[in-house]
Structure formats: C-alpha cells, structure tokens
Design a protein around this motif. Structure first.
Motif, PDB file in Angstrom:
ATOM      1  N   VAL A 260      24.048 -12.668  10.815  1.00  0.00           N
ATOM      2  CA  VAL A 260      24.781 -13.164   9.647  1.00  0.00           C
ATOM      3  C   VAL A 260      24.715 -14.686   9.578  1.00  0.00           C
ATOM      4  O   VAL A 260      24.470 -15.273   8.520  1.00  0.00           O
ATOM      5  CB  VAL A 260      26.253 -12.698   9.680  1.00  0.00           C
ATOM      6  CG1 VAL A 260      27.065 -13.392   8.586  1.00  0.00           C
ATOM      7  CG2 VAL A 260      26.331 -11.191   9.500  1.00  0.00           C
ATOM      8  N   SER A 261      24.914 -15.334  10.708  1.00  0.00           N
ATOM      9  CA  SER A 261      24.961 -16.796  10.717  1.00  0.00           C
ATOM     10  C   SER A 261      23.587 -17.444  10.632  1.00  0.00           C
ATOM     11  O   SER A 261      23.482 -18.659  10.464  1.00  0.00           O
ATOM     12  CB  SER A 261      25.693 -17.293  11.975  1.00  0.00           C
ATOM     13  OG  SER A 261      25.061 -16.803  13.141  1.00  0.00           O
ATOM     14  N   HIS A 262      22.519 -16.647  10.741  1.00  0.00           N
ATOM     15  CA  HIS A 262      21.159 -17.192  10.663  1.00  0.00           C
ATOM     16  C   HIS A 262      20.303 -16.384   9.693  1.00  0.00           C
ATOM     17  O   HIS A 262      19.117 -16.163   9.917  1.00  0.00           O
ATOM     18  CB  HIS A 262      20.502 -17.192  12.042  1.00  0.00           C
ATOM     19  CG  HIS A 262      21.212 -18.008  13.066  1.00  0.00           C
ATOM     20  ND1 HIS A 262      22.189 -17.493  13.896  1.00  0.00           N
ATOM     21  CD2 HIS A 262      21.130 -19.324  13.378  1.00  0.00           C
ATOM     22  CE1 HIS A 262      22.655 -18.435  14.679  1.00  0.00           C
ATOM     23  NE2 HIS A 262      22.038 -19.554  14.395  1.00  0.00           N
ATOM     24  N   SER A 263      20.904 -15.949   8.587  1.00  0.00           N
ATOM     25  CA  SER A 263      20.213 -15.011   7.697  1.00  0.00           C
ATOM     26  C   SER A 263      19.577 -15.668   6.472  1.00  0.00           C
ATOM     27  O   SER A 263      18.917 -14.982   5.692  1.00  0.00           O
ATOM     28  CB  SER A 263      21.200 -13.938   7.222  1.00  0.00           C
ATOM     29  OG  SER A 263      22.257 -14.522   6.475  1.00  0.00           O
ATOM     30  N   ARG A 264      19.751 -16.970   6.301  1.00  0.00           N
ATOM     31  CA  ARG A 264      19.258 -17.612   5.077  1.00  0.00           C
ATOM     32  C   ARG A 264      17.762 -17.358   4.882  1.00  0.00           C
ATOM     33  O   ARG A 264      16.962 -17.492   5.816  1.00  0.00           O
ATOM     34  CB  ARG A 264      19.529 -19.113   5.114  1.00  0.00           C
ATOM     35  CG  ARG A 264      19.119 -19.832   3.829  1.00  0.00           C
ATOM     36  CD  ARG A 264      19.396 -21.319   3.894  1.00  0.00           C
ATOM     37  NE  ARG A 264      18.865 -22.006   2.729  1.00  0.00           N
ATOM     38  CZ  ARG A 264      18.857 -23.319   2.568  1.00  0.00           C
ATOM     39  NH1 ARG A 264      19.388 -24.100   3.495  1.00  0.00           N
ATOM     40  NH2 ARG A 264      18.344 -23.865   1.485  1.00  0.00           N
ATOM     41  N   PHE A 265      17.400 -17.020   3.647  1.00  0.00           N
ATOM     42  CA  PHE A 265      16.028 -16.622   3.319  1.00  0.00           C
ATOM     43  C   PHE A 265      15.460 -17.550   2.246  1.00  0.00           C
ATOM     44  O   PHE A 265      16.150 -17.901   1.285  1.00  0.00           O
ATOM     45  CB  PHE A 265      16.031 -15.174   2.805  1.00  0.00           C
ATOM     46  CG  PHE A 265      14.673 -14.622   2.486  1.00  0.00           C
ATOM     47  CD1 PHE A 265      13.931 -13.970   3.449  1.00  0.00           C
ATOM     48  CD2 PHE A 265      14.154 -14.735   1.202  1.00  0.00           C
ATOM     49  CE1 PHE A 265      12.684 -13.444   3.142  1.00  0.00           C
ATOM     50  CE2 PHE A 265      12.913 -14.208   0.891  1.00  0.00           C
ATOM     51  CZ  PHE A 265      12.171 -13.560   1.868  1.00  0.00           C
ATOM     52  N   ILE A 266      14.193 -17.939   2.422  1.00  0.00           N
ATOM     53  CA  ILE A 266      13.494 -18.767   1.437  1.00  0.00           C
ATOM     54  C   ILE A 266      12.337 -17.966   0.859  1.00  0.00           C
ATOM     55  O   ILE A 266      11.502 -17.432   1.602  1.00  0.00           O
ATOM     56  CB  ILE A 266      12.966 -20.069   2.065  1.00  0.00           C
ATOM     57  CG1 ILE A 266      14.107 -20.899   2.651  1.00  0.00           C
ATOM     58  CG2 ILE A 266      12.215 -20.893   1.019  1.00  0.00           C
ATOM     59  CD1 ILE A 266      13.638 -22.173   3.337  1.00  0.00           C
ATOM     60  N   GLU A 267      12.292 -17.907  -0.450  1.00  0.00           N
ATOM     61  CA  GLU A 267      11.244 -17.131  -1.122  1.00  0.00           C
ATOM     62  C   GLU A 267       9.947 -17.941  -1.198  1.00  0.00           C
ATOM     63  O   GLU A 267       9.960 -19.164  -1.309  1.00  0.00           O
ATOM     64  CB  GLU A 267      11.708 -16.784  -2.537  1.00  0.00           C
ATOM     65  CG  GLU A 267      11.052 -15.569  -3.126  1.00  0.00           C
ATOM     66  CD  GLU A 267      11.412 -14.296  -2.380  1.00  0.00           C
ATOM     67  OE1 GLU A 267      10.463 -13.654  -1.871  1.00  0.00           O
ATOM     68  OE2 GLU A 267      12.600 -13.943  -2.299  1.00  0.00           O
ATOM     69  N   CYS A 268       8.842 -17.226  -1.120  1.00  0.00           N
ATOM     70  CA  CYS A 268       7.548 -17.866  -1.354  1.00  0.00           C
ATOM     71  C   CYS A 268       7.472 -18.358  -2.805  1.00  0.00           C
ATOM     72  O   CYS A 268       8.019 -17.737  -3.715  1.00  0.00           O
ATOM     73  CB  CYS A 268       6.437 -16.861  -1.087  1.00  0.00           C
ATOM     74  SG  CYS A 268       4.792 -17.551  -1.251  1.00  0.00           S
TER      75      CYS A 268
END
Length: 461
Positions: free
Chosen positions: A242-250
C-alpha cells in the motif's frame, strides 16, 4: 384503618418504583450510553456496534454487495493494521463470537474495500438499491489506460472509484483491473469540475491520490466485529505494498509522436533483439523477485520505457538498478542457475559494484548498484584495461511501479530528472553512438583502482 394502610403501602410502592426507574435512567445515561463507549453484547444474533456509524455503514454495504453477488475485500490500511496486531485471534474467531466492536468502530471517515472489475455487476441496479438503503452514491470514472496504445480505442471511460456515504461515514470502493503483466491496477481519483468537493473529505482517502499497482492477493474470509469479510491473507506484505503502490503509466501519446518523427526500426535484427531482451527482462525480474531484491529500469532501458514505451533496438542490452543495501551474493548464483553466464564483476560492495551477465541470444544484462549520499545518488563504472573508475551522479529519487513489455517493474518516480541526469535535455533525440565513459552528462572521473586490488575489483569471465 385497613383501607388507609393499603393506600400508604400503595403510595410507598409507587414511590419506590419511580425512584428505581430514575436510577436506571441515570445509570444508563452516565455509564451505558453509546456516546460513553458502551458496546452491546456480541452473542450470536446480537447487534455488536449497532450504535456505531462506521459499523452500521459497513454492515449495510456488505449486505448490499452480498445481495448483488459482488465479493469485495477489505483493503483499508487503518483497519488492517489493527487486525494485523491480533491476526491469529481474528483468523480463529467465528461469526457472532465477539462481544465488542474493536476494529470497524475505530473513528475514521472512510472504510475502504476493493472489487475486481469483472465482478462489478448491474451497476444501475445496485446503485438504486444503495440509495433505497440510505446511501448517497458517487461514481468516479477515468480513461482506460489499457487502451491508450490503440489509437481508435483510447478515450474509453471506466469506473475506478465509488463513494457510498451513509450519515457521517462513507464506504470507498476501489475497482481493481487486471493488467497484461498479471497484476492489479487501480486508477487515480480525479473529480470532475462539477463534482461536489464537500461530499466527503476526499483528501483523507487512502487510495486514489495516484494510480496504484498490486500483486494478486490471496484472500481469507474472517469475522471482524461480527461481520463476515474477506481480507488479504498476507497482511504484512499487503500493507507494505500500500505504501509503495504508486504507478506511472507509459506515455503512449508521446511515444506515437516519437515514432512519427523518427520511425520505428522494424528490421529483422531489431525485432529479434527486442524479443530476446523482453524474455531476458522477464526472467531477470522473476529471479530478483524470488530473492526479494527490488530493482528498477535504469539507463537505456529506462529511457526506452519513458520515450517510446519499448526497448530501444540499438541499445543491445538491458540495464537494471539496485540499491547497494539490497545486494546479496546469492544474486550471481541465482542468475547462473537459470542459464545466465557471468560476463564481468567490477568493483566491490563498498564502492562501484556492477555485474554483467550474458543471457540467451547473447543479450547482455547490466546490473548497476546505487549508493546514496546526503544530497545525491550514484553508481560506478570501471574501465577494465586501465583500472580507471567513473561515477555517475543522479538527483535523489524514489521508486514507482510501471508496466513495460507486459511486466510490472519499478522505475524512478522522478523519471524526467533521472533521464536528464543520464542523457541531458536532448534525450528525445536518438543517439546511436554512445561512449559510456564520456557521453553521459552526469559522469565524472573517480580515481583509479590500486593495482593490488585488480584481481578482486576487475573480474572478467
């Protein structure tokens, strides 16, 4: 005389009953009132926490989703952290066996659940039922990123979040979508211009500030405060995610613009290399995951993801970064056990360590180990023939998830700063002639290895 005595006795009994009734009311008000923290008995069939707004909202919501055959699971970190402390007790408790509301009655604005997208059914129907049950409902949609790589399908809206408010408490339902790398993704919660921003305190939401990515959790059904819910079986791992879930889209739109300008290399050699590099990356990711070693796309591989959403065909290798504190000597043997051969090992754990492996079809895998200083990070380089050392400086960065060649991988969250450090402001322009000792703008000399150490710090295979 007898008649008078009967009247006196009747009056005394009436007075005594009134006093006793007043005492009961006083005792309830000051000792048993819900606002003073009292909880009713939890014997089977009783209403544990029924006077608590959070518990009532959760119970109604679970009744709603159960009636619609929508198997949600609890992902609220505040609640899961408390459950995790008593995990064995919760795991072994049976329905209706509790006598207090310990987890769901903790004061908070939201309780968060998740639902897999393919299990989201009859939205219009369950919305109507929810409103009849007293909920106020809000639906948040966003563009489907899975279609961004396909021109004629991009722009399709999908539901990503639902907010169901009941009195002073709200249920936050996060919709998880399976992505091609066999992981779960949820979208960002972005309010439209006309949305009521006072509907709930959105800033306090635990999910939705950024898109997020998670591994598939194995679920466990338990009784929490007398209510049957599903939770992730491995709570420690899930809470860490949860604390490291940030996602960046291509950036598919920018990638299409790049290929319109510079054209994609579709030669047989390029296609074969990209295929082999993709297989190598999948295998390397599996090896490092089994070891519990986190890595990220670095150098040219990171540039390929950010600039063109693909492996750069003329790069001829795959580049990964690992923090030096995550190094383990098992890395070498683990890669060798799945068919990689060690090409070279430069440096040492204390300084400038790097590993290079040769995979199938002679595709090279370079692993650079990063060291953290007060205001920057760096990885080292070594020239084998001269013993010269080099240092590549990067601004400090954190790690996010991304999808690349159908696999979930980490990348620097501050991607543009990372790439500009390594390739300068002109990183959008393809450069096929590259000298690792002088071309990167962030490279600087770092001395020479003492000749006495060469056997240890310059190992060629």
């Amino acid at each position: 005389m007898s008649k008078i005595n009967k009247n006196v006795i009747l009056a005394l009994l009436t007075l005594t009953s009134s006093v006793f009734l007043l005492f009961q009311l006083y005792y309830y008000k000051h000792y048993l009132s819900p606002k003073n923290g009292a909880v009713l008995s939890g014997a089977k069939g009783s209403k544990v926490g029924h006077n608590n707004a959070q518990w009532r909202a959760v119970k109604k919501f679970l009744k709603l989703v159960s009636s619609q055959d929508m198997p949600v699971f609890l992902i609220d970190p505040l609640v899961l952290e408390v459950i995790n402390k008593d995990f064995e007790q919760v795991k072994n408790s049976s329905y209706g066996s509790v006598s207090e509301c310990k987890y769901l009655c903790v004061k908070r604005d939201f309780t968060t659940f998740a639902l897999l997208d393919h299990l989201l059914k009859n939205e219009e129907n369950w919305f109507q039922i929810a409103e009849r049950m007293g909920f106020q409902c809000l639906k948040i949609q966003s563009k489907d990123p899975r279609l961004d790589g396909i021109d004629y399908l991009s722009g399709t809206d999908i539901p990503v979040h639902y907010i169901l408010k009941l009195a002073t408490h709200a249920i936050h339902l996060v919709i998880f979508y399976e992505r091609s790398g066999h992981y779960l993704w949820h979208g960002q919660l972005r309010l439209k211009g006309h949305s009521d921003r006072k509907f709930v305190p959105f800033r306090k939401l635990q999910y939705g500030r950024y898109p997020g990515a998670f591994d598939w959790p194995e679920l466990l059904q338990v009784s929490v405060d007398g209510l049957e819910v599903q939770i992730p079986k491995d709570l420690n791992s899930f809470l860490q995610e949860v604390s490291h879930s940030r996602f960046i889209e291509c950036r598919f739109k920018e990638a299409r613009a790049f290929f319109q300008k510079y054209h994609d290399d579709i030669s047989v050699e390029a296609v074969l290399f990209q295929k082999s590099a993709k297989m190598l990356l999948h295998l390397a990711a599996a090896v490092l995951k089994d070891l519990g070693v986190q890595f990220w796309l670095s150098s040219g591989t990171c540039l390929g993801w950010y600039r063109q959403c693909n492996i750069i065909p003329y790069s001829k290798d795959v580049d990964l970064g690992i923090f030096i504190q995550d190094y383990t000597s098992d890395i070498i043997t683990a890669f060798q056990s799945v068919g990689f051969s060690l090409k070279h090992k430069f440096g040492k754990v204390e300084d400038s360590l790097e590993l290079s492996f040769l995979g199938k079809d002679d595709v090279k895998l370079d692993i650079f180990f990063f060291y953290e200083e007060t205001d920057h990070m760096w990885n080292g380089g070594t020239q084998a023939k001269s013993g010269k050392k080099f240092k590549y400086l990067f601004p400090k960065f954190t790690l996010c998830w991304a999808e690349f060649v159908e696999i979930k991988v980490r990348v620097p969250c501050e991607t543009i700063n990372y790439i500009e450090a390594n390739y300068g402001k002109t990183w959008m322009i393809p450069v096929k002639t590259w000298d690792w000792k002088s071309s990167p703008p962030n490279v600087q000399p770092n001395g020479v290895w003492p000749v006495a150490e060469w056997d240890d710090v310059i190992q060629l295979y």
